[in-house]
Design an enzyme around this catalytic site. Structure first.
Site, PDB file in Angstrom:
ATOM      1  N   ASP A   1      41.180 -12.068  23.352  1.00 12.89           N
ATOM      2  CA  ASP A   1      40.687 -13.004  24.366  1.00 12.89           C
ATOM      3  C   ASP A   1      40.494 -14.341  23.675  1.00 12.89           C
ATOM      4  O   ASP A   1      40.252 -14.402  22.466  1.00 12.89           O
ATOM      5  CB  ASP A   1      39.353 -12.512  24.969  1.00 12.89           C
ATOM      6  CG  ASP A   1      39.041 -13.186  26.302  1.00 12.89           C
ATOM      7  OD1 ASP A   1      39.227 -12.544  27.350  1.00 12.89           O
ATOM      8  OD2 ASP A   1      38.640 -14.375  26.286  1.00 12.89           O
TER       9      ASP A   1
ATOM     10  N   PRO B   1      49.076 -15.776  40.222  1.00 11.21           N
ATOM     11  CA  PRO B   1      49.921 -15.030  41.159  1.00 11.21           C
ATOM     12  C   PRO B   1      50.974 -14.217  40.398  1.00 11.21           C
ATOM     13  O   PRO B   1      51.826 -14.804  39.713  1.00 11.21           O
ATOM     14  CB  PRO B   1      50.555 -16.125  42.015  1.00 11.21           C
ATOM     15  CG  PRO B   1      50.493 -17.362  41.165  1.00 11.21           C
ATOM     16  CD  PRO B   1      49.344 -17.220  40.221  1.00 11.21           C
TER      17      PRO B   1
ATOM     18  N   ARG C   1      46.110   0.946  48.142  1.00 14.65           N
ATOM     19  CA  ARG C   1      45.187   0.702  49.263  1.00 14.65           C
ATOM     20  C   ARG C   1      45.785   1.245  50.551  1.00 14.65           C
ATOM     21  O   ARG C   1      45.088   1.833  51.373  1.00 14.65           O
ATOM     22  CB  ARG C   1      44.928  -0.808  49.394  1.00 14.65           C
ATOM     23  CG  ARG C   1      44.044  -1.348  48.280  1.00 14.65           C
ATOM     24  CD  ARG C   1      43.943  -2.860  48.317  1.00 14.65           C
ATOM     25  NE  ARG C   1      43.006  -3.345  47.305  1.00 14.65           N
ATOM     26  CZ  ARG C   1      43.050  -4.552  46.749  1.00 14.65           C
ATOM     27  NH1 ARG C   1      43.994  -5.402  47.113  1.00 14.65           N
ATOM     28  NH2 ARG C   1      42.165  -4.911  45.861  1.00 14.65           N
TER      29      ARG C   1
ATOM     30  N   GLN D   1      40.670 -21.546  40.070  1.00  6.48           N
ATOM     31  CA  GLN D   1      40.957 -22.868  40.640  1.00  6.48           C
ATOM     32  C   GLN D   1      39.785 -23.812  40.368  1.00  6.48           C
ATOM     33  O   GLN D   1      38.635 -23.427  40.569  1.00  6.48           O
ATOM     34  CB  GLN D   1      41.141 -22.705  42.148  1.00  6.48           C
ATOM     35  CG  GLN D   1      41.988 -23.766  42.749  1.00  6.48           C
ATOM     36  CD  GLN D   1      42.744 -23.235  43.990  1.00  6.48           C
ATOM     37  OE1 GLN D   1      42.679 -22.058  44.316  1.00  6.48           O
ATOM     38  NE2 GLN D   1      43.444 -24.122  44.653  1.00  6.48           N
TER      39      GLN D   1
ATOM     40  N   THR E   1      37.931  -8.201  42.268  1.00  3.78           N
ATOM     41  CA  THR E   1      38.369  -6.804  42.374  1.00  3.78           C
ATOM     42  C   THR E   1      38.916  -6.395  41.017  1.00  3.78           C
ATOM     43  O   THR E   1      39.637  -7.169  40.394  1.00  3.78           O
ATOM     44  CB  THR E   1      39.461  -6.613  43.448  1.00  3.78           C
ATOM     45  OG1 THR E   1      40.724  -6.952  42.879  1.00  3.78           O
ATOM     46  CG2 THR E   1      39.215  -7.449  44.673  1.00  3.78           C
TER      47      THR E   1
ATOM     48  N   ASP F   1      48.191  -2.834  46.201  1.00  4.81           N
ATOM     49  CA  ASP F   1      48.263  -2.894  47.675  1.00  4.81           C
ATOM     50  C   ASP F   1      48.789  -1.568  48.216  1.00  4.81           C
ATOM     51  O   ASP F   1      48.335  -1.085  49.259  1.00  4.81           O
ATOM     52  CB  ASP F   1      49.204  -4.032  48.112  1.00  4.81           C
ATOM     53  CG  ASP F   1      49.007  -5.261  47.252  1.00  4.81           C
ATOM     54  OD1 ASP F   1      48.386  -6.220  47.698  1.00  4.81           O
ATOM     55  OD2 ASP F   1      49.450  -5.240  46.077  1.00  4.81           O
TER      56      ASP F   1
ATOM     57  N   HIS G   1      52.946 -10.060  46.077  1.00  3.79           N
ATOM     58  CA  HIS G   1      51.552  -9.599  46.019  1.00  3.79           C
ATOM     59  C   HIS G   1      50.729 -10.762  46.562  1.00  3.79           C
ATOM     60  O   HIS G   1      50.265 -11.623  45.830  1.00  3.79           O
ATOM     61  CB  HIS G   1      51.173  -9.246  44.575  1.00  3.79           C
ATOM     62  CG  HIS G   1      49.709  -8.953  44.387  1.00  3.79           C
ATOM     63  ND1 HIS G   1      49.065  -7.940  45.040  1.00  3.79           N
ATOM     64  CD2 HIS G   1      48.774  -9.542  43.611  1.00  3.79           C
ATOM     65  CE1 HIS G   1      47.791  -7.921  44.671  1.00  3.79           C
ATOM     66  NE2 HIS G   1      47.592  -8.896  43.809  1.00  3.79           N
TER      67      HIS G   1
ATOM     68  N   HIS H   1      53.212   8.947  50.978  1.00  5.11           N
ATOM     69  CA  HIS H   1      54.257   8.237  50.239  1.00  5.11           C
ATOM     70  C   HIS H   1      54.708   7.048  51.083  1.00  5.11           C
ATOM     71  O   HIS H   1      55.388   7.233  52.102  1.00  5.11           O
ATOM     72  CB  HIS H   1      55.429   9.169  49.939  1.00  5.11           C
ATOM     73  CG  HIS H   1      54.985  10.433  49.291  1.00  5.11           C
ATOM     74  ND1 HIS H   1      54.550  10.476  47.980  1.00  5.11           N
ATOM     75  CD2 HIS H   1      54.836  11.688  49.777  1.00  5.11           C
ATOM     76  CE1 HIS H   1      54.166  11.708  47.695  1.00  5.11           C
ATOM     77  NE2 HIS H   1      54.322  12.458  48.761  1.00  5.11           N
TER      78      HIS H   1
HETATM   79  P1  NAD Z   1      37.995 -12.883  34.388  1.00  4.17           P
HETATM   80  O1  NAD Z   1      37.675 -14.330  34.534  1.00  4.17           O
HETATM   81  O2  NAD Z   1      36.909 -11.865  34.454  1.00  4.17           O
HETATM   82  O3  NAD Z   1      38.750 -12.653  32.997  1.00  4.17           O
HETATM   83  C1  NAD Z   1      39.741 -13.481  32.507  1.00  4.17           C
HETATM   84  C2  NAD Z   1      39.695 -13.424  30.996  1.00  4.17           C
HETATM   85  O4  NAD Z   1      40.805 -14.149  30.483  1.00  4.17           O
HETATM   86  C3  NAD Z   1      38.430 -14.052  30.403  1.00  4.17           C
HETATM   87  O5  NAD Z   1      37.810 -13.134  29.517  1.00  4.17           O
HETATM   88  C4  NAD Z   1      38.947 -15.290  29.679  1.00  4.17           C
HETATM   89  O6  NAD Z   1      38.197 -15.625  28.522  1.00  4.17           O
HETATM   90  C5  NAD Z   1      40.376 -14.854  29.332  1.00  4.17           C
HETATM   91  N1  NAD Z   1      41.288 -15.956  29.063  1.00  4.17           N
HETATM   92  C6  NAD Z   1      41.416 -17.136  29.739  1.00  4.17           C
HETATM   93  N2  NAD Z   1      42.362 -17.903  29.151  1.00  4.17           N
HETATM   94  C7  NAD Z   1      42.850 -17.188  28.113  1.00  4.17           C
HETATM   95  C8  NAD Z   1      43.833 -17.437  27.129  1.00  4.17           C
HETATM   96  N3  NAD Z   1      44.513 -18.585  27.104  1.00  4.17           N
HETATM   97  N4  NAD Z   1      44.058 -16.503  26.188  1.00  4.17           N
HETATM   98  C9  NAD Z   1      43.357 -15.338  26.183  1.00  4.17           C
HETATM   99  N5  NAD Z   1      42.413 -15.041  27.100  1.00  4.17           N
HETATM  100  C10 NAD Z   1      42.158 -15.959  28.034  1.00  4.17           C
HETATM  101  O7  NAD Z   1      39.113 -12.594  35.493  1.00  4.17           O
HETATM  102  P2  NAD Z   1      39.529 -11.144  36.065  1.00  4.17           P
HETATM  103  O8  NAD Z   1      38.701 -10.843  37.256  1.00  4.17           O
HETATM  104  O9  NAD Z   1      39.579 -10.184  34.930  1.00  4.17           O
HETATM  105  O10 NAD Z   1      41.003 -11.460  36.593  1.00  4.17           O
HETATM  106  C11 NAD Z   1      42.054 -11.661  35.669  1.00  4.17           C
HETATM  107  C12 NAD Z   1      43.364 -11.918  36.404  1.00  4.17           C
HETATM  108  O11 NAD Z   1      43.765 -10.731  37.094  1.00  4.17           O
HETATM  109  C13 NAD Z   1      43.246 -13.016  37.491  1.00  4.17           C
HETATM  110  O12 NAD Z   1      44.426 -13.806  37.464  1.00  4.17           O
HETATM  111  C14 NAD Z   1      43.180 -12.215  38.776  1.00  4.17           C
HETATM  112  O13 NAD Z   1      43.630 -12.950  39.890  1.00  4.17           O
HETATM  113  C15 NAD Z   1      44.106 -11.081  38.431  1.00  4.17           C
HETATM  114  N6  NAD Z   1      44.025  -9.881  39.293  1.00  4.17           N
HETATM  115  C16 NAD Z   1      45.198  -9.256  39.556  1.00  4.17           C
HETATM  116  C17 NAD Z   1      45.229  -8.147  40.388  1.00  4.17           C
HETATM  117  C18 NAD Z   1      46.552  -7.493  40.670  1.00  4.17           C
HETATM  118  O14 NAD Z   1      46.654  -6.590  41.531  1.00  4.17           O
HETATM  119  N7  NAD Z   1      47.617  -7.890  39.984  1.00  4.17           N
HETATM  120  C19 NAD Z   1      44.033  -7.657  40.949  1.00  4.17           C
HETATM  121  C20 NAD Z   1      42.834  -8.304  40.638  1.00  4.17           C
HETATM  122  C21 NAD Z   1      42.845  -9.440  39.809  1.00  4.17           C
END
Ligand code: NAD
Length: 314
Positions: free
Chosen positions: A35, A122, A152, A83, A230, A149, A176, A169
């Protein structure tokens, strides 16, 4: 690719829900947490290590740096930025892309030659950015896409008809995001088409299908409204993909994959489609027989992703 080693980049809610589920399911031998906030990654590794006495297998868990990617079989990207005030969606996309590019440069500089799984949103756009930046084959870069999704959707159908979720299924396909859609024409309960299930059960009607779709589409908003983010569901979804890779399962999973022309929509995009996953990554995209309406939705969804990519500066 010999060791079952995973590197997670971004130890926030999603990254750590994934890591926690990995430990509980004993899915990997080695787990490295990275991180930008290294202290956080260290604290998380310490905390997880204290649970190893109760885990189903021996594991090596530690915080690390990008050198650790060199011999990793899988790198999972869960780093996220939110954002900022006054920032447009495209500004955020550009900022996310810049962050992904710098992360991928670091991964590739280590000599990494494994699979990259993208969960950061995204997800379809960022999977494309990661693929371009990495220079890896598209079979080795993919996103979690519509797997959450889809989970869900399966849950909602299962709840409606009181049949085990594992017998449902059905897939959500496309972006997404808001333009995702249900592929009802290829949805089954056990071996029975959903249409036949509706005709033979009182618990579900054709009108319910629309409600189910809306519940799925709005699920993230509803959860975020209540608990701000989530993460458990997606964490478990990421473990499912990890198992499919490490167990060389040839399992069909809806992921964000490069459309190599199997489907008649924009080819140069990553989009949620079912694909066969094994130890080498994506073996092939599965071609479903979509009906006319579904094909229109897939084309529209893919155009939205392409338009976003066209507006970006990377
Ligand atoms: P969060 O803010 O809890 O965690 C993000 C982490 O990334 C933090 O610990 C931050 O320090 C770290 N970070 C930021 N910039 C960084 C970098 N340059 N290098 C290394 N680490 C870095 O956010 P979250 O709730 O864990 O969500 C993370 C991502 O997952 C978001 O983009 C969210 O939209 C996405 N997400 C995706 C799905 C899916 O179905 N694909 C579902 C939920 C959330």
């Amino acid at each position: 690719m010999e060791k079952n080693k995973v590197v997670v980049i971004g130890t926030g809610f999603v990254g750590m829900s994934y890591a926690y589920a990995l430990v509980n399911q004993g899915a990997v031998e080695e787990l490295v947490l990275i991180d930008i906030d290294h202290d956080k990654a260290e604290g998380e590794a310490m905390d997880l290590n204290h649970g190893l006495a109760f885990a189903p297998r021996k594991m090596n868990i530690r915080a690390g740096n990008y050198d650790e990617c060199k011999d990793a079989a899988l790198v999972v990207l869960t780093a996220g930025v939110n954002q900022k005030e006054g920032e447009t969606r495209i500004d955020l996309l550009n900022r996310n892309a810049i962050i992904m590019e710098s992360i991928v440069k670091n991964i590739m500089a280590s000599g990494f030659n494994g699979i990259i799984l993208v969960a950061s949103n995204p997800v379809d756009i960022l999977a494309y950015v990661v693929w371009k930046e990495s220079g890896l084959s598209s079979s080795r870069v993919f996103g979690s896409g519509t797997l959450l999704d889809t989970a869900r959707l399966r849950y909602e159908v299962s709840r409606q008809i009181s049949i085990d979720v594992r017998n449902v299924h059905a897939y959500i396909l496309g972006e997404h995001g808001d333009s995702e859609f249900v592929c009802w024409s290829n949805a089954y309960v056990g071996a029975k088409p959903v249409k036949d299930v509706i005709e033979s059960m009182e618990e579900i009607t054709f009108e319910d299908l629309d409600k189910i779709y809306l519940n799925v589409k709005h699920a993230a908003y509803e959860i975020i409204k209540r608990k701000k983010a989530t993460y458990y569901g997606v964490g478990m979804a990421l473990v499912r993909i990890t198992q499919a890779i490490f167990n060389n399962e040839n399992r069909i999973i809806p992921i964000s994959v490069y459309n190599n022309g199997v489907y008649d929509c924009d080819k140069d995009v990553y989009i949620g489609l079912p694909a066969v996953i094994n130890r080498d990554g994506v073996h092939h995209v599965v071609k479903l027989n979509l009906n006319g309406e579904e094909l229109v939705k897939l084309k529209a969804s893919s155009k939205i992703i392409r338009d976003n990519l066209d507006q970006m500066e990377f």
